[in-house]
Design an enzyme around this catalytic site. Structure first.
Site, PDB file in Angstrom:
ATOM      1  N   TRP A  10       0.772  -1.168   0.161  1.00  9.22           N
ATOM      2  CA  TRP A  10       0.030  -0.032  -0.111  1.00  9.22           C
ATOM      3  C   TRP A  10       0.918   1.233  -0.109  1.00  9.22           C
ATOM      4  CZ3 TRP A  10      -4.469  -1.027   3.941  1.00  9.22           C
ATOM      5  CH2 TRP A  10      -5.213  -2.363   3.725  1.00  9.22           C
ATOM      6  N   LYS A  11       2.123   1.112   0.194  1.00  5.91           N
ATOM      7  CA  LYS A  11       2.858   2.322   0.206  1.00  5.91           C
ATOM      8  C   LYS A  11       2.532   3.502   1.248  1.00  5.91           C
ATOM      9  CE  LYS A  11       4.656   1.276  -4.139  1.00  5.91           C
ATOM     10  NZ  LYS A  11       5.267   1.682  -5.278  1.00  5.91           N
ATOM     11  N   GLY A 176       4.977   2.204 -10.868  1.00  5.76           N
ATOM     12  CA  GLY A 176       4.066   3.247 -10.947  1.00  5.76           C
ATOM     13  C   GLY A 176       4.026   4.111 -12.366  1.00  5.76           C
ATOM     14  N   SER A 216       3.495  -1.922 -12.045  1.00  2.90           N
ATOM     15  CA  SER A 216       2.350  -1.720 -12.764  1.00  2.90           C
ATOM     16  C   SER A 216       1.530  -3.054 -13.146  1.00  2.90           C
ATOM     17  CB  SER A 216       2.596  -0.942 -14.239  1.00  2.90           C
ATOM     18  OG  SER A 216       3.325   0.356 -13.904  1.00  2.90           O
ATOM     19  N   GLY A 237       1.484  -2.550  -6.157  1.00  6.62           N
ATOM     20  CA  GLY A 237       1.449  -1.167  -5.666  1.00  6.62           C
ATOM     21  C   GLY A 237       0.118  -0.453  -6.078  1.00  6.62           C
ATOM     22  N   GLY A 238       0.100   0.294  -7.009  1.00  4.22           N
ATOM     23  CA  GLY A 238      -1.265   0.968  -7.203  1.00  4.22           C
ATOM     24  C   GLY A 238      -2.339   0.066  -7.162  1.00  4.22           C
TER      25      GLY A 238
HETATM   26  P1  PGA Z   1       3.208  -0.604  -8.818  1.00  6.07           P
HETATM   27  O1  PGA Z   1       4.139  -0.574  -7.563  1.00  6.07           O
HETATM   28  O2  PGA Z   1       2.177  -1.780  -8.964  1.00  6.07           O
HETATM   29  O3  PGA Z   1       2.569   0.797  -8.430  1.00  6.07           O
HETATM   30  O4  PGA Z   1       3.888  -0.261 -10.253  1.00  6.07           O
HETATM   31  C1  PGA Z   1       4.707  -1.874  -7.573  1.00  6.07           C
HETATM   32  C2  PGA Z   1       5.581  -1.818  -6.217  1.00  6.07           C
HETATM   33  O5  PGA Z   1       6.248  -0.874  -6.084  1.00  6.07           O
HETATM   34  O6  PGA Z   1       5.696  -2.596  -5.450  1.00  6.07           O
END
Ligand code: PGA
Length: 253
Positions: A10-11, A176, A216, A237-238
């Site tokens: 989730w960052k 990202g 991504s 991530g996203g």
């Molecule tokens: P992302 O990030 O899916 O938003 O590209 C992946 C990650 O940094 O673990």
């Protein structure tokens, strides 16, 4: 058979209530689908939400991990969180060496190795991130760069300790950015990493190590990526911030 893993990173996103809502949504969706029995879901929320998310997981379908950990055991390290603390909360996993930490907080392979040691000492499974930046790929150096990260971050471990490691290959240019590695690019790097592990620890250990793809990854490309023999899931991530997208990826195997 090695595990398929879909981990949500989730960052630094969501307020407490938003995070609570996201977990409820994820659980609701998990209840309505049949997940492949070999697939493990891991949620990695920010530190302050770990307890709330773990409480949900008591009777549920996912395991919980942190996004970072200190390389030190305990003491005067203001703002840091130790592996012993995570262990005392009965957490299972922790992300280490994410490219954002390497880039913004200057984490080196040496520091990654020290964090991995702390986690293993306290019975947590490290999800260790590796990956090249765009200039390195354009210069054809991606294999070399990733090999160095794997060697310096992990190859000091015994084979027994290495068995608890999960690796996430995350090309930095894909994180990202909406720009995903092609399934071929992912497969060739994952196979390269697995060969390195085999040379160091033997085939049995290499065959059991889950190697995740990150960068991504979304419901529309997860199937193609996960169809590769050496891609054992994703670090997301996203797309992990929306229950529909995250579950769409978790069901892509
Ligand atoms: P992302 O990030 O899916 O938003 O590209 C992946 C990650 O940094 O673990």
């Amino acid at each position: 058979m090695r595990k398929h893993i879909v981990a949500g990173n989730w960052k630094m996103n969501k307020t407490f209530n938003e995070a609570d809502e996201l977990v409820s949504d994820i659980i609701e969706k998990l209840e309505s689908i049949e997940l492949d029995r070999n697939t493990q879901i891991i949620l990695c929320p920010p530190f302050p939400y770990l307890e709330m998310v773990s409480d949900y997981s008591d009777d549920s379908y996912f395991l919980v991990g942190a996004q970072n950990v200190s390389d030190q055991e305990s003491g005067a390290y203001t703002g840091e969180v130790s592996a012993a603390m995570l262990e005392s909360m009965e957490l299972d996993f922790c992300i280490v060496g994410h490219s954002e930490r390497r880039a913004y907080y200057h984490e080196t392979n040496e520091l990654v190795a020290a964090k991995v040691n702390q986690l293993l000492k306290h019975h947590l499974k490290p999800i260790v991130c590796v990956g090249e930046v765009l200039e390195e790929r354009e210069a054809g150096k991606q294999f070399e760069v990733v090999e160095k990260q794997v060697r310096e971050g992990l190859f000091h471990l015994s084979a027994t300790d290495f068995a608890d490691i999960i690796i996430a290959y995350e090309p930095v240019w894909a994180i990202g950015t909406g720009k995903t590695a092609t399934p071929e690019q992912a497969q060739e790097m994952h196979a390269h990493i697995r060969q390195l592990i085999e040379k160091q620890y033997g085939k049995a250990v290499a065959d059991e190590t889950s190697i995740l793809y990150g960068g991504s990854c979304k419901p529309s490309n997860a199937k193609e990526l996960f169809a590769n023999p050496d891609v054992d899931g994703g670090l997301i991530g996203g797309a992990s911030l929306k229950a529909d997208d995250f579950i769409g990826i978790a069901t892509a195997f």
